[in-house]
Design a protein around this motif. Structure first.
Motif: not given
Ligand code: UD1
Ligand code: CA
Length: 453
Positions: A356, A370, A372, A381-382, A397-398, A400, A416
């Motif tokens: 992340a 997260t 992941n 993860t952003d 995730a994925p 954002s 997202s």
């Protein structure tokens, strides 16, 4: 002295049975680094140009390991373990290239000090043919004794070959020897095996050289230089001494260790001044810490980069790829792996952050995860700058979260979220007036009925 060419021969063909291990003895680690690699480092620090590694048992494993800590070393296999002189001669091809200085070290003597090596080389530069690095001990049993006559070293006698009188000598062979290159092969070739063990002893070159009128010298170093590791108890002893040295070095360079004896460094830990380390902290390999950082108690840190003025722990776990930028905070019971925590971001309680990026100033609420990994692959993860992740959220995730994004507590976020958006990822709450009381009555009646029947 630096103009003198030098070959370091490191003997590492010990069979290591007393370690009770499938791993060759000299690959057992101190501060995370194989003990033979510590010897290599000391040799390099003393300016040894070329390296010859004499290996035996587990030769393939040794070769592979050596590629990491001594990529330039040439390996020589000693097929049969016939003694230390025989082992040195396994590297005959290297020795015969013609060096000014030949240093012989043992791969199982990891605390050897570069200064002792440099001092021995200095004696060679002054004209000695053989230099033996000795040490004094009240308990010399097991070591070769340095036999001196009129202040001159004339022989080394192995314990098993000593007379009762000689056994009382407390000046011992530390195992480190420096030999003038131009005499080395001639002396080694004259060594025989007439002794209690029937081995070709390297130590015999002292008597041979002295008898030929060559200059033979003993220098003195501290006991640690000679601490040979033969079992895991001695391994732990060497680890203890190494850690003690490193803690002192850290403190003298400006790091505060509140309870130094409870902090464990790796061979490569970098730690800046004005960093404070509380008790019971473990540093695994590849950790770089800048200045003014606080590492609170019971933190476990490996493969992490921590910028200045960060705050870590207590009970934090930083795993490889954790990259904390200036003033970031990772608090209690948090794990961070392969993730950037940008400037001033906070991950304070009971959280897992893996694969992340957390933007500057973002706040990650307690119990955030997260998600992941789907059992097969890892996903990223952003989290944008200044975002707020409400407690007990799962970020699948994925995914954002945009800059300034706001995630309601208890959300499971699978899509997202754009900049400055608010996202709820949970069922809406229903509140039913009076229903709690009703439920309780129903349950208590049912329980009473069961008891009767
Ligand atoms: C050796 C010294 C002794 C000294 C002591 C210090 C000799 C004969 N004796 O005794 O004077 O006080 O170290 O610790 O040198 N090795 C090989 N191949 C061999 C034999 C040994 O590679 O055939 C390696 C071992 O892996 C080890 C080192 O040489 O790293 C020393 O051998 P070891 O048998 O442990 O010697 P010590 O009896 O301890
Ligand atoms: Ca030994």
């Amino acid at each position: 002295m630096s103009q003198r060419s030098c070959l370091s021969v490191i003997l590492a063909a010990g069979e290591g049975t007393r370690m009770k291990s499938a791993v060759p003895k000299v690959l057992h680690t101190i501060a995370g680094l194989p003990m033979v690699a510590h010897v290599v480092k000391a040799a390099e620090a003393a300016g040894s140009g070329e390296l010859a590694l004499v290996i035996g048992h587990g030769a393939d494993e040794m070769r592979k390991a050596a590629l990491k800590f001594a990529p330039k070393a040439e390996a020589f296999v000693q097929e049969k373990r016939l003694g230390t002189a025989h082992a040195v001669l396994a590297a005959r091809a290297a020795i015969s290239k013609g060096y000014d200085d030949i240093l012989v070290m043992f791969g199982d003597t990891p605390l050897i000090d570069p200064e002792a090596l440099a001092a021995a080389r200095l004696k060679l530069a002054e004209g000695a043919a053989v230099v033996v690095v000795g040490f004094r001990t009240e308990n010399p049993s097991g070591y070769g004794r340095l036999i001196e006559k009129a202040g001159k070293l004339v022989a080394i006698r192995e314990e098993k070959d000593c007379s009762d009188e000689e056994k009382k000598i407390t000046f011992c062979n530390g195992g480190l020897m420096a030999v003038a290159g131009r005499h080395a092969l001639k002396l080694l070739d004259q060594v025989g095996s007439k002794n209690a063990k029937g081995e070709y002893y390297l130590t015999d070159i002292v008597e041979i050289a002295a008898a030929q009128g060559l200059d033979v010298v003993a220098t003195e170093a501290s006991f640690e230089n000679a601490l040979g590791i033969n079992n895991r108890a001695e391994l732990a002893q060497a680890e203890g001494i190494w850690q003690q040295r490193r803690r002192r070095e850290a403190m003298l360079s400006g790091v505060t260790l509140i309870a130094p004896e409870t902090v464990f460094f790796s061979h490569d830990t970098e730690i800046g001044a004005d960093t404070i380390v509380e008790p019971n902290v473990w540093f695994g390999p590849d950790v770089k810490i800048a200045t003014g950082v606080k590492i609170h108690a019971f933190s476990h840190i490996e493969g992490a980069t921590i910028a200045s003025n960060c705050d870590v722990g207590p009970f934090a776990r930083l795993r490889p790829g954790a990259d904390l930028r200036t003033k970031a905070k990772v608090g209690n019971f948090c794990e961070v792996k392969q993730a950037i925590v940008e400037e001033g971001a906070k991950v304070n309680h009971l959280t897992y952050i893996g694969d992340a990026r957390i933007g500057a100033g973002a706040n990650i609420g307690a119990g955030t995860i997260t998600c992941n990994y789907d059992g097969y692959s890892k996903f990223f993860t952003d989290i944008g700058e200044g975002a707020f992740i409400g407690s007990n959220s799962s970020l699948v995730a994925p995914v954002s979260i945009g800059k300034g994004g706001y995630i309601a507590s208890g959300s499971v976020i699978t899509e997202s979220v754009p900049d400055d958006a608010l996202a709820f990822g949970r069922a809406r709450q229903r509140t039913l007036p009076g229903k709690g009381k009703e439920l309780r009555e129903r349950f208590s009646q049912a329980a009473a009925a069961r008891k009767k029947g």
